[in-house]
Design an enzyme around this catalytic site. Structure first.
Site, PDB file in Angstrom:
ATOM      1  N   LYS A 257       0.811  -1.210   0.000  1.00 41.99           N
ATOM      2  CA  LYS A 257       0.000   0.000   0.000  1.00 41.99           C
ATOM      3  C   LYS A 257       0.848   1.265   0.000  1.00 41.99           C
ATOM      4  O   LYS A 257       0.395   2.322  -0.322  1.00 41.99           O
ATOM      5  CB  LYS A 257      -0.919  -0.017   1.212  1.00 41.99           C
ATOM      6  CG  LYS A 257      -1.924  -1.126   1.080  1.00 41.99           C
ATOM      7  CD  LYS A 257      -3.054  -0.986   2.049  1.00 41.99           C
ATOM      8  CE  LYS A 257      -4.000  -2.160   1.832  1.00 41.99           C
ATOM      9  NZ  LYS A 257      -5.096  -2.208   2.747  1.00 41.99           N
TER      10      LYS A 257
HETATM   11  N1  GLU Z   1     -11.063  -4.282   5.971  1.00 42.88           N
HETATM   12  C1  GLU Z   1     -10.165  -5.220   5.344  1.00 42.88           C
HETATM   13  C2  GLU Z   1      -9.142  -4.462   4.495  1.00 42.88           C
HETATM   14  O1  GLU Z   1      -9.272  -3.286   4.262  1.00 42.88           O
HETATM   15  C3  GLU Z   1     -10.892  -6.168   4.423  1.00 42.88           C
HETATM   16  C4  GLU Z   1     -11.200  -7.425   5.042  1.00 42.88           C
HETATM   17  C5  GLU Z   1     -12.229  -8.268   4.324  1.00 42.88           C
HETATM   18  O2  GLU Z   1     -12.556  -8.013   3.161  1.00 42.88           O
HETATM   19  O3  GLU Z   1     -12.701  -9.191   4.962  1.00 42.88           O
HETATM   20  O4  GLU Z   1      -8.190  -5.048   4.034  1.00 42.88           O
END
Ligand code: GLU
Length: 368
Positions: A257
């Site tokens: 990221k």
């Molecule tokens: N909130 C998680 C992320 O941003 C995603 C997890 C999921 O899709 O279960 O990587």
């Protein structure tokens, strides 16, 4: 009749939308449209320490630019909202209470220094467990007393299995049957600040929002056994899982990221790339990977130029690799050219392209 497929894209608002995130949203979109189901956008904002202001707008802007229109989510709403986890705290608390009542969870009052000492002791004795369940042994009267003193505490899931029981195995639609990661003893589900952990919130929401297929990045594959343990503790049927392998930079490094050239969707927006070309590029990276490696190239299985309508028709997880895939900048440039050429044949599209290019051209030639 099987339930209508329901999928979701569940980003955490921790920064600008990354290409990996856009690809996850795209695959949810393609499969939801192909199967005649729905997909939603859910903002996973329970980790207060990682929130970055403006990220939700950035995520929505990226999806809007790409033409990935979700059926439910922030602003547009839907019957399974709210679509921000920070607005669903009551639901997580009431589910954590259910687990406490069923003895599938307990309150833990251990303080950080004590926890660190326990971890060290367990490690030195060769145990893989990170916690020794001290607070599981507290009597109800002790818990009541500590609560009366307002002592800070978290809530831990009380594992159904013993530390020697193998973690639950599962079938992943992309990775097949991976070796399951051990589930930590006993994982925290509600933190000391009262916020749920990602794991609790994610499972509660996928169940409450009737999600049938979870498509997300490979980095979450190790969490599946813990999620399955949570589903079993609640007595719920889990969804099907499909984890998407990491994207790599041309030098083989992770397109993480924070690093990598062109890792953010905003860069493609600003440079005036055709959104369909970027989607096409992301969709075909890793496509055709499950074919017999000795078979001659099959253009139907490893396609190049595809419109979004064709992507919806042709996309199939069965033809998708579980190997990490390099995103080649040359490929997106070629695809961009092809998408432009097709669009320029259409008057409306031609005008749209001209409008999109105008600010960039004005910037480049301010004197004209
Ligand atoms: N909130 C998680 C992320 O941003 C995603 C997890 C999921 O899709 O279960 O990587």
């Amino acid at each position: 009749m099987p339930p209508l497929p329901r999928l979701r894209f569940a980003p955490s608002p921790t920064g600008s939308l990354h290409l990996g995130g856009l690809r996850t949203a795209l695959f949810n979109h393609l499969l939801a449209r192909k199967w005649g189901g729905k997909w939603l956008l859910r903002i996973e904002d329970t980790d207060q320490t990682r929130l970055v202001e403006g990220s939700v707008d950035e995520i929505r802007r990226g999806l809007e630019w790409a033409g990935l229109h979700y059926d439910e989510g922030p602003v547009i709403g839907g019957s399974y909202g709210p679509y921000y986890q920070s607005k669903r705290l009551d639901m997580y608390h009431s589910h954590a209470d259910d687990l406490l009542k069923k003895d599938h969870a307990y309150r833990c009052f251990c303080e950080p220094p004590q926890l660190a000492a326990t971890r060290l002791r367990l490690q030195q004795s060769g145990s893989m467990a990170g916690y020794d369940r001290t607070c599981k042994r507290l009597e109800p009267a002790d818990v009541k007393h500590l609560l009366g003193l307002n002592k800070p505490h978290c809530i831990r899931l009380s594992l159904l299995q013993t530390p020697d029981t193998p973690p639950p195995a599962f079938e992943d639609l992309v990775f097949g049957t991976p070796t399951p990661h051990p589930v930590p003893v006993d994982p925290i589900i509600v933190k000391t600040d009262g916020f749920p952990t990602y794991h609790l919130a994610n499972v509660v929401d996928d169940h409450a929002m009737e999600i049938t297929h979870v498509l997300r990045g490979e980095e979450w594959l190790p969490s599946v056994p813990l999620h399955l343990t949570l589903y079993a503790s609640f007595g719920w049927e889990p969804p099907q899982f499909a984890h998407l392998p990491l994207l790599l930079n041309p030098d083989g490094s992770k397109m993480s990221k924070r690093t990598g050239v062109g890792a953010f969707v905003s860069e493609y927006i600003e440079r005036g790339w055709e959104p369909e070309a970027v989607l096409n590029w992301l969709a075909i990276a890793g496509w055709g990977g499950k074919r017999d490696p000795h078979a001659p190239p099959d253009p139907d299985v490893t396609p190049s130029y595809l419109s979004v309508t064709e992507l919806i028709q042709k996309f199939d997880l069965d033809n998708f690799t579980n190997r990490r895939t390099v995103l080649s900048p040359t490929k997106v440039a070629n695809l961009n050219k092809q998408h432009m050429q097709v669009k320029l044949l259409n008057v409306d599209e031609r005008h749209k392209i001209a409008e999109r290019m105008l600010p960039t051209l004005k910037n480049m030639y301010p004197e004209r």
